[in-house]
Write an enzyme that holds these catalytic residues in place. Structure first.
Site, PDB file in Angstrom:
ATOM      1  N   ARG A 165     -13.694  24.779  20.972  1.00 29.46           N
ATOM      2  CA  ARG A 165     -14.377  23.869  21.891  1.00 29.46           C
ATOM      3  C   ARG A 165     -15.645  23.241  21.303  1.00 29.46           C
ATOM      4  O   ARG A 165     -15.852  22.038  21.445  1.00 29.46           O
ATOM      5  CB  ARG A 165     -14.673  24.565  23.234  1.00 29.46           C
ATOM      6  CG  ARG A 165     -13.387  25.013  23.961  1.00 29.46           C
ATOM      7  CD  ARG A 165     -13.616  25.364  25.421  1.00 29.46           C
ATOM      8  NE  ARG A 165     -14.083  24.205  26.156  1.00 29.46           N
ATOM      9  CZ  ARG A 165     -15.330  23.987  26.479  1.00 29.46           C
ATOM     10  NH1 ARG A 165     -16.256  24.877  26.188  1.00 29.46           N
ATOM     11  NH2 ARG A 165     -15.672  22.896  27.111  1.00 29.46           N
ATOM     12  N   TYR A 217     -15.058  19.286  21.154  1.00 26.61           N
ATOM     13  CA  TYR A 217     -15.706  18.527  22.235  1.00 26.61           C
ATOM     14  C   TYR A 217     -17.228  18.552  22.137  1.00 26.61           C
ATOM     15  O   TYR A 217     -17.905  18.135  23.068  1.00 26.61           O
ATOM     16  CB  TYR A 217     -15.348  19.111  23.609  1.00 26.61           C
ATOM     17  CG  TYR A 217     -13.897  19.428  23.831  1.00 26.61           C
ATOM     18  CD1 TYR A 217     -12.988  18.419  24.162  1.00 26.61           C
ATOM     19  CD2 TYR A 217     -13.428  20.733  23.728  1.00 26.61           C
ATOM     20  CE1 TYR A 217     -11.658  18.720  24.379  1.00 26.61           C
ATOM     21  CE2 TYR A 217     -12.095  21.037  23.950  1.00 26.61           C
ATOM     22  CZ  TYR A 217     -11.216  20.025  24.269  1.00 26.61           C
ATOM     23  OH  TYR A 217      -9.895  20.323  24.485  1.00 26.61           O
ATOM     24  N   TYR A 263      -9.909  27.802  28.051  1.00 27.09           N
ATOM     25  CA  TYR A 263      -9.629  26.884  26.944  1.00 27.09           C
ATOM     26  C   TYR A 263     -10.061  27.370  25.567  1.00 27.09           C
ATOM     27  O   TYR A 263     -10.036  26.595  24.612  1.00 27.09           O
ATOM     28  CB  TYR A 263     -10.233  25.490  27.211  1.00 27.09           C
ATOM     29  CG  TYR A 263      -9.689  24.855  28.474  1.00 27.09           C
ATOM     30  CD1 TYR A 263      -8.350  24.498  28.568  1.00 27.09           C
ATOM     31  CD2 TYR A 263     -10.508  24.613  29.573  1.00 27.09           C
ATOM     32  CE1 TYR A 263      -7.844  23.925  29.725  1.00 27.09           C
ATOM     33  CE2 TYR A 263     -10.015  24.041  30.743  1.00 27.09           C
ATOM     34  CZ  TYR A 263      -8.679  23.695  30.801  1.00 27.09           C
ATOM     35  OH  TYR A 263      -8.169  23.131  31.941  1.00 27.09           O
ATOM     36  N   GLU A 288      -6.513  22.128  41.906  1.00 27.97           N
ATOM     37  CA  GLU A 288      -5.983  22.778  40.702  1.00 27.97           C
ATOM     38  C   GLU A 288      -7.079  23.213  39.743  1.00 27.97           C
ATOM     39  O   GLU A 288      -7.165  22.717  38.622  1.00 27.97           O
ATOM     40  CB  GLU A 288      -5.082  21.790  39.949  1.00 27.97           C
ATOM     41  CG  GLU A 288      -3.861  21.363  40.689  1.00 27.97           C
ATOM     42  CD  GLU A 288      -3.103  20.257  39.975  1.00 27.97           C
ATOM     43  OE1 GLU A 288      -1.916  20.106  40.266  1.00 27.97           O
ATOM     44  OE2 GLU A 288      -3.696  19.543  39.144  1.00 27.97           O
ATOM     45  N   PRO A 289      -7.965  24.114  40.139  1.00 31.01           N
ATOM     46  CA  PRO A 289      -9.008  24.528  39.213  1.00 31.01           C
ATOM     47  C   PRO A 289      -8.438  25.343  38.052  1.00 31.01           C
ATOM     48  O   PRO A 289      -7.596  26.216  38.258  1.00 31.01           O
ATOM     49  CB  PRO A 289      -9.918  25.401  40.080  1.00 31.01           C
ATOM     50  CG  PRO A 289      -9.027  25.913  41.165  1.00 31.01           C
ATOM     51  CD  PRO A 289      -8.016  24.838  41.418  1.00 31.01           C
ATOM     52  N   GLY A 290      -8.877  25.026  36.870  1.00 30.30           N
ATOM     53  CA  GLY A 290      -8.517  25.816  35.700  1.00 30.30           C
ATOM     54  C   GLY A 290      -9.781  26.499  35.204  1.00 30.30           C
ATOM     55  O   GLY A 290     -10.061  27.665  35.490  1.00 30.30           O
ATOM     56  N   ARG A 291     -10.608  25.701  34.524  1.00 30.12           N
ATOM     57  CA  ARG A 291     -11.846  26.218  33.943  1.00 30.12           C
ATOM     58  C   ARG A 291     -12.707  26.972  34.951  1.00 30.12           C
ATOM     59  O   ARG A 291     -13.154  28.088  34.696  1.00 30.12           O
ATOM     60  CB  ARG A 291     -12.645  25.036  33.400  1.00 30.12           C
ATOM     61  CG  ARG A 291     -13.924  25.433  32.690  1.00 30.12           C
ATOM     62  CD  ARG A 291     -14.838  24.226  32.503  1.00 30.12           C
ATOM     63  NE  ARG A 291     -14.150  23.051  32.055  1.00 30.12           N
ATOM     64  CZ  ARG A 291     -13.928  22.734  30.784  1.00 30.12           C
ATOM     65  NH1 ARG A 291     -14.360  23.517  29.833  1.00 30.12           N
ATOM     66  NH2 ARG A 291     -13.286  21.634  30.462  1.00 30.12           N
ATOM     67  N   CYS A 295     -12.803  28.031   6.900  1.00 31.50           N
ATOM     68  CA  CYS A 295     -13.150  27.101   5.824  1.00 31.50           C
ATOM     69  C   CYS A 295     -13.275  25.675   6.333  1.00 31.50           C
ATOM     70  O   CYS A 295     -12.434  24.813   6.029  1.00 31.50           O
ATOM     71  CB  CYS A 295     -12.117  27.208   4.713  1.00 31.50           C
ATOM     72  SG  CYS A 295     -12.035  28.876   4.075  1.00 31.50           S
TER      73      CYS A 295
HETATM   74  N1  LLP Z   1      -4.771  19.689  36.695  1.00 30.95           N
HETATM   75  C1  LLP Z   1      -4.350  18.949  35.668  1.00 30.95           C
HETATM   76  C2  LLP Z   1      -3.233  18.036  35.860  1.00 30.95           C
HETATM   77  C3  LLP Z   1      -4.959  19.076  34.408  1.00 30.95           C
HETATM   78  O1  LLP Z   1      -4.549  18.336  33.392  1.00 30.95           O
HETATM   79  C4  LLP Z   1      -6.038  19.983  34.248  1.00 30.95           C
HETATM   80  C5  LLP Z   1      -6.713  20.137  32.952  1.00 30.95           C
HETATM   81  C6  LLP Z   1      -6.428  20.746  35.359  1.00 30.95           C
HETATM   82  C7  LLP Z   1      -5.788  20.566  36.572  1.00 30.95           C
HETATM   83  C8  LLP Z   1      -7.548  21.750  35.289  1.00 30.95           C
HETATM   84  O2  LLP Z   1      -8.764  21.165  34.960  1.00 30.95           O
HETATM   85  P1  LLP Z   1     -10.093  22.113  34.898  1.00 30.95           P
HETATM   86  O3  LLP Z   1     -10.323  22.615  36.315  1.00 30.95           O
HETATM   87  O4  LLP Z   1      -9.800  23.205  33.983  1.00 30.95           O
HETATM   88  O5  LLP Z   1     -11.154  21.213  34.408  1.00 30.95           O
HETATM   89  N2  LLP Z   1      -9.614  21.806  26.703  1.00 30.95           N
HETATM   90  C9  LLP Z   1     -10.585  21.049  27.451  1.00 30.95           C
HETATM   91  C10 LLP Z   1     -10.178  20.848  28.881  1.00 30.95           C
HETATM   92  C11 LLP Z   1      -8.784  20.231  29.035  1.00 30.95           C
HETATM   93  C12 LLP Z   1      -8.374  20.041  30.475  1.00 30.95           C
HETATM   94  C13 LLP Z   1      -6.925  19.699  30.565  1.00 30.95           C
HETATM   95  N3  LLP Z   1      -6.408  19.518  31.888  1.00 30.95           N
HETATM   96  C14 LLP Z   1     -11.940  21.763  27.324  1.00 30.95           C
HETATM   97  O6  LLP Z   1     -11.998  22.838  26.738  1.00 30.95           O
HETATM   98  O7  LLP Z   1     -12.946  21.239  27.765  1.00 30.95           O
END
Ligand code: LLP
Length: 435
Positions: free
Chosen positions: A333, A337, A393, A293-296, A364
């Site tokens: 971000r 973080y 994000y 499940e890649p997001g970032r 502000c």
């Molecule tokens: N699967 C699940 C169940 C998740 O909760 C997440 C991210 C992902 C996959 C995807 O993870 P990634 O590949 O994007 O790392 N806002 C934060 C990151 C929050 C991640 C939340 N869950 C940031 O900007 O660093």
């Protein structure tokens, strides 16, 4: 500045005028036409990344599904691209499910996540026939039991486990340790399987874990895989659970700054797939389908954010602040973080570095700093800054602080531009207020 170019989207280059170019489009012209802040996605880069994930995992493992975690940026136009590239989708709310629907995304390729899903969200997920619900807790099991009984639906589910693994990332993005709000808690893991297997309306097809985000190591994944396979064998013996699907979540780190490289996708793929193959051999398990499940890592690098420099304030002997027309409201971000970012001067890419400057936002809050002490040419009002790694994000965590109008988002390819989200206006800001 040119040495920072590898941090930018695939098609980024510099033209004869010394302007930064993306997808064949001059960023200075884009800033002029669409205004700033402006988020620009590179279609070629996005598609290329989807293919990289499918190829790198696919050539090492028999059956793989790549699911884009849409929380990184849920946008209907982008979701269409992911669908065309053969990806599925992870959605965590009614809103994210709704965006997928509006994109015409095939719902059987959607995984519905969340640590506190509402009754209404579960009803919707069942009604829209999502492919999988990733069950997080006992209350959700109770709700699903009632809902499936009432509707006669049989739903495929995964159970989200907490593997008790520390991914060595920021505390806010570490999710797989014992003390986590996500997933069935470690001491209750067996009860979770026992309970879920008894729900007639649910078909438990496998297990899930997601240990965190922005992870630069592979050992935590290997550790979590070892844990989950051992657990799966025990659960097969005790409750007849067949591990047909193993979802190892997302979390793959990306390179935001020159001094912090991330392993390539191929490295994550190698370590994750070989850990599963090894573990399954050891425990005499058939290889489950692998879901990631890649997001970032799917989107971060394929976008940049353009800002215009306004006030440049020099505090003699202390610091120089260059304030831009965005900041923490479109990218929280750094403030949230301590994220580190890099930027270049899009309108003068060949200018010489002059010294350190701090890129501050227009909001502000003293914490509204995008980049502290970056070495840059001398900035002047009207300069255009391009921040790298803006695809994940930033937009989904953007807000209307100081009644900020959230930025426009465009998609570029071969010199063509498509607006995929228009800039907000005063009307958007005041629409929900009632006089
Ligand atoms: N699967 C699940 C169940 C998740 O909760 C997440 C991210 C992902 C996959 C995807 O993870 P990634 O590949 O994007 O790392 N806002 C934060 C990151 C929050 C991640 C939340 N869950 C940031 O900007 O660093």
């Amino acid at each position: 500045m040119l040495k920072r170019l590898p941090l930018y989207p695939l098609t980024t280059e510099v033209n004869r005028e010394g302007h930064l170019v993306i997808g064949g489009c001059d960023t200075v012209e884009l800033a002029d036409e669409f205004g700033t802040p402006l988020y620009i996605f590179d279609e070629a880069g996005l598609r290329n990344k989807c293919r990289e994930f499918r190829e790198e995992f696919g050539k090492r493992y028999p059956e793989v599904s790549v699911i884009y975690a849409s929380k990184a940026y849920a946008n209907a136009a982008l979701e269409r691209i992911f669908n065309e590239e053969g990806l599925g989708l992870d959605a965590v709310s009614e809103g994210e499910l709704g965006i997928a629907m509006s994109a015409g995304f095939p719902m059987e390729k959607v995984y519905f996540h969340g640590n506190n899903k509402s009754q209404r969200e579960l009803e919707l997920a069942l009604k829209w026939h999502v492919g999988r619900i990733v069950v997080d807790n006992f209350r959700e099991l109770d709700m699903l039991e009632k809902l499936t009984e009432a509707t006669g639906v049989k739903q495929d589910v995964l159970l989200r486990m907490t593997p008790g693994v520390d991914p060595h990332t920021h505390q806010y993005t570490s999710t797989g340790t014992l003390d986590s709000k996500f997933g069935f808690p470690l001491p209750l893991k067996e009860r979770a399987v026992e309970r879920a297997m008894k729900v007639r309306g649910l078909n438990v097809v496998g297990l899930h874990f997601h240990i965190g985000s922005l992870i630069y190591e592979t050992e935590p994944y290997e550790e979590a895989i070892g844990f989950i396979l051992k657990f799966a064998v025990e659960m097969r013996k005790k409750y007849g659970l067949e591990l047909r699907e193993l979802n190892t979540g997302g979390g793959f780190g990306v390179q935001y700054t020159l001094d912090k490289p991330a392993p390539p996708i191929s490295f994550f793929a190698e370590k994750i797939t070989s850990a599963i193959i090894r573990g399954c051999k050891k425990y005499k398990l058939e290889l489950p389908k692998l879901v990631i499940e890649p997001g970032r890592s799917a989107v971060a690098k394929s976008a940049m954010a353009l800002y215009a420099v306004g006030v440049v304030k020099e505090i003699p002997g202390v610091r120089t602040y260059a304030s831009v027309d965005g900041g923490m409201a479109d990218n929280i971000r750094p403030a949230l973080y301590g994220a580190k970012l890099e930027a270049v001067l899009a309108n003068r890419m060949r200018a010489r570095d002059a010294g350190k400057v701090t890129i501050s936002g227009k909001f502000c809050e003293m914490g509204d700093i995008l980049i502290r002490d970056i070495v840059m040419p001398k900035l002047v009002s009207g300069d255009i800054l391009a921040v790298a790694g803006a695809g994940a994000y930033s937009l989904p965590e953007s807000m209307n602080y100081n009644a900020f109008y959230k930025p426009a988002v465009i998609l570029v390819k071969d010199g063509r531009v498509r607006t995929i989200r228009r800039r907000e206006t005063l009307e958007d800001i005041t629409r929900c207020d009632i006089l």
